[in-house]
Design a protein around this motif. Structure first.
Motif, PDB file in Angstrom:
ATOM      1  N   ASN A   1       0.991  -1.489   0.436  1.00  0.00           N
ATOM      2  CA  ASN A   1      -0.205   0.069   0.521  1.00  0.00           C
ATOM      3  C   ASN A   1       0.624   0.661   0.168  1.00  0.00           C
ATOM      4  OD1 ASN A   1      -2.135   0.960   0.225  1.00  0.00           O
ATOM      5  ND2 ASN A   1      -1.630   1.902   2.495  1.00  0.00           N
ATOM      6  N   VAL A   2       0.691   2.223  -1.466  1.00  0.00           N
ATOM      7  CA  VAL A   2       1.372   3.649  -0.911  1.00  0.00           C
ATOM      8  C   VAL A   2       0.814   4.434  -0.073  1.00  0.00           C
ATOM      9  CG1 VAL A   2       2.627   5.278  -2.589  1.00  0.00           C
ATOM     10  CG2 VAL A   2       1.901   2.395  -3.812  1.00  0.00           C
ATOM     11  N   THR A   3       1.700   5.013   0.584  1.00  0.00           N
ATOM     12  CA  THR A   3       1.494   6.335   1.940  1.00  0.00           C
ATOM     13  C   THR A   3       2.375   7.253   1.776  1.00  0.00           C
ATOM     14  OG1 THR A   3       2.653   5.115   3.794  1.00  0.00           O
ATOM     15  CG2 THR A   3       0.417   4.656   3.146  1.00  0.00           C
ATOM     16  N   ASN A   4       1.770   8.796   2.235  1.00  0.00           N
ATOM     17  CA  ASN A   4       2.463   9.282   2.543  1.00  0.00           C
ATOM     18  C   ASN A   4       3.711   9.771   2.234  1.00  0.00           C
ATOM     19  OD1 ASN A   4       1.808   8.681   5.672  1.00  0.00           O
ATOM     20  ND2 ASN A   4       3.869   7.307   6.037  1.00  0.00           N
ATOM     21  N   VAL A   5       2.455  10.096   0.274  1.00  0.00           N
ATOM     22  CA  VAL A   5       3.656  10.750  -0.901  1.00  0.00           C
ATOM     23  C   VAL A   5       3.831  12.348  -0.486  1.00  0.00           C
ATOM     24  CG1 VAL A   5       3.995  11.000  -3.164  1.00  0.00           C
ATOM     25  CG2 VAL A   5       2.104   9.086  -2.130  1.00  0.00           C
ATOM     26  N   SER A   6       4.644  12.995  -0.712  1.00  0.00           N
ATOM     27  CA  SER A   6       5.312  13.604  -0.661  1.00  0.00           C
ATOM     28  C   SER A   6       6.330  13.949  -1.882  1.00  0.00           C
ATOM     29  CB  SER A   6       6.143  13.955   0.164  1.00  0.00           C
ATOM     30  OG  SER A   6       7.101  13.391   0.695  1.00  0.00           O
ATOM     31  N   ASN A   7       6.215  16.376  -1.908  1.00  0.00           N
ATOM     32  CA  ASN A   7       6.561  16.159  -3.102  1.00  0.00           C
ATOM     33  C   ASN A   7       7.687  17.527  -3.061  1.00  0.00           C
ATOM     34  OD1 ASN A   7       5.863  14.938  -5.993  1.00  0.00           O
ATOM     35  ND2 ASN A   7       4.402  15.315  -4.863  1.00  0.00           N
TER      36      ASN A   7
ATOM     37  N   ASP B   1      11.951  18.410  -7.923  1.00  0.00           N
ATOM     38  CA  ASP B   1      11.170  17.046  -8.770  1.00  0.00           C
ATOM     39  C   ASP B   1      11.635  15.929  -8.415  1.00  0.00           C
ATOM     40  OD1 ASP B   1      13.697  17.123  -8.276  1.00  0.00           O
ATOM     41  OD2 ASP B   1      15.336  17.296 -10.566  1.00  0.00           O
ATOM     42  N   THR B   2      11.239  15.881  -7.222  1.00  0.00           N
ATOM     43  CA  THR B   2      12.032  15.083  -6.349  1.00  0.00           C
ATOM     44  C   THR B   2      10.783  14.413  -5.986  1.00  0.00           C
ATOM     45  OG1 THR B   2      14.200  15.422  -5.209  1.00  0.00           O
ATOM     46  CG2 THR B   2      13.097  13.809  -4.297  1.00  0.00           C
ATOM     47  N   THR B   3      10.145  13.159  -5.301  1.00  0.00           N
ATOM     48  CA  THR B   3       8.720  12.503  -4.984  1.00  0.00           C
ATOM     49  C   THR B   3       9.434  11.295  -4.107  1.00  0.00           C
ATOM     50  OG1 THR B   3       7.393  13.649  -6.875  1.00  0.00           O
ATOM     51  CG2 THR B   3       6.819  11.266  -5.786  1.00  0.00           C
TER      52      THR B   3
ATOM     53  N   THR C   1      12.147   7.013  -3.832  1.00  0.00           N
ATOM     54  CA  THR C   1      12.404   8.086  -4.182  1.00  0.00           C
ATOM     55  C   THR C   1      12.570   8.359  -5.712  1.00  0.00           C
ATOM     56  OG1 THR C   1      14.031   8.660  -2.299  1.00  0.00           O
ATOM     57  CG2 THR C   1      14.106   9.849  -3.725  1.00  0.00           C
ATOM     58  N   CYS C   2      11.517   9.894  -6.326  1.00  0.00           N
ATOM     59  CA  CYS C   2      11.757   9.156  -7.683  1.00  0.00           C
ATOM     60  C   CYS C   2      12.157  10.697  -8.049  1.00  0.00           C
ATOM     61  CB  CYS C   2      10.194   9.150  -8.197  1.00  0.00           C
ATOM     62  SG  CYS C   2      10.137   9.756 -10.567  1.00  0.00           S
ATOM     63  N   GLU C   3      13.485  10.442  -8.471  1.00  0.00           N
ATOM     64  CA  GLU C   3      13.902  12.187  -8.852  1.00  0.00           C
ATOM     65  C   GLU C   3      14.437  12.258 -10.385  1.00  0.00           C
ATOM     66  OE1 GLU C   3      17.835  14.337  -6.417  1.00  0.00           O
ATOM     67  OE2 GLU C   3      17.472  12.523  -6.558  1.00  0.00           O
TER      68      GLU C   3
END
Length: 231
Positions: free
Chosen positions: A54-60, A63-65, A89-91
């Motif tokens: 389960n995906v939780t606590n998404v923050s931006n 350009d980093t998620t 981390t998506c950067e």
């Protein structure tokens, strides 16, 4: 026995990390509330268990998620045997996973009597994948204090490459995938060095759809397929 458990944990997460899309991620739905269920089978196709993410606590931030992935693993009888959470981390156009964040206290509580130091490099996966493309290696090293002596273990993920494109059908639907081949090279005391090949099927906007692991002789030892998906 403890060594086998550490290897199992590393194998699970080196394969299952591909279960996590934001503006910077083409393959992984880093969307709060997204959930996935995978069913695990042994080499003979018999049910071994199920894993829920389960995906939780998404923050931006620029350009980093960053997102937290909650995981629960239950055996074939439905008994929960492991629960954990870790960060993605998506950067830019690359997704990374921090191996040290995976080796958390809850997962390692059975080693409470041992002091464990985990170091390594993240596994990276770019958005733009093409057949024949080679991907960066990664590694994890564990040093465990066993009271007067240190047990060292190293797991390298090597020979990563995009092998082919293939359509896959699972109980969750039909998916157009890229197939990534890699090898986990493990080095452990009294076991020497062994290589365990694996393949992962990735679909855009979904992440991992299917995974297969093999022993050093190339025999299938386990597989996993996406059986439920909600976004």
């Amino acid at each position: 026995m403890k060594t086998k458990v550490i290897v199992s944990v590393l194998t699970i997460f080196s394969c299952y990390f591909l279960a996590a899309q934001s503006a910077c991620s083409k393959y992984y739905p880093l969307e709060e509330g997204a959930s996935f269920q995978y069913t695990n089978y042994n080499g003979k196709g018999k049910l071994e268990g199920k894993i829920d993410y389960n995906v939780t606590n998404v923050s931006n931030n620029g350009d980093t998620t960053t997102a937290t992935m909650e995981m629960k693993y239950q055996d074939r009888k439905g008994k929960e045997i492991m629960a954990s959470d870790y960060d993605f981390t998506c950067e830019g156009d690359v997704v990374k996973i921090d191996f040290q964040s995976l080796m958390n206290q809850q997962m390692m509580q059975q080693f409470a009597a041992m002091e464990i130091d985990v170091t390594g490099t993240d596994i990276e996966l770019p958005n733009n994948l093409s057949v024949g493309q080679e991907l960066a290696d990664a590694n994890v090293s564990i040093a465990a204090d066993m009271g007067g002596m240190t047990m060292n273990m190293n797991v390298e993920t090597i020979n990563r490459k995009v092998e082919k494109k293939e359509k896959v059908t699972t109980p969750a639907g039909d998916f157009d995938c890229v197939v990534i081949y890699s090898e986990n090279k493990t080095k452990m005391p009294m076991m020497g060095s062994k290589i365990f090949p694996s393949r992962i099927w990735l679909a855009e906007g979904i992440g991992m759809v299917k995974q297969e692991s093999f022993n050093p002789k190339g025999k299938l030892t386990s597989s996993m397929v996406l059986t439920e998906l909600q976004k």
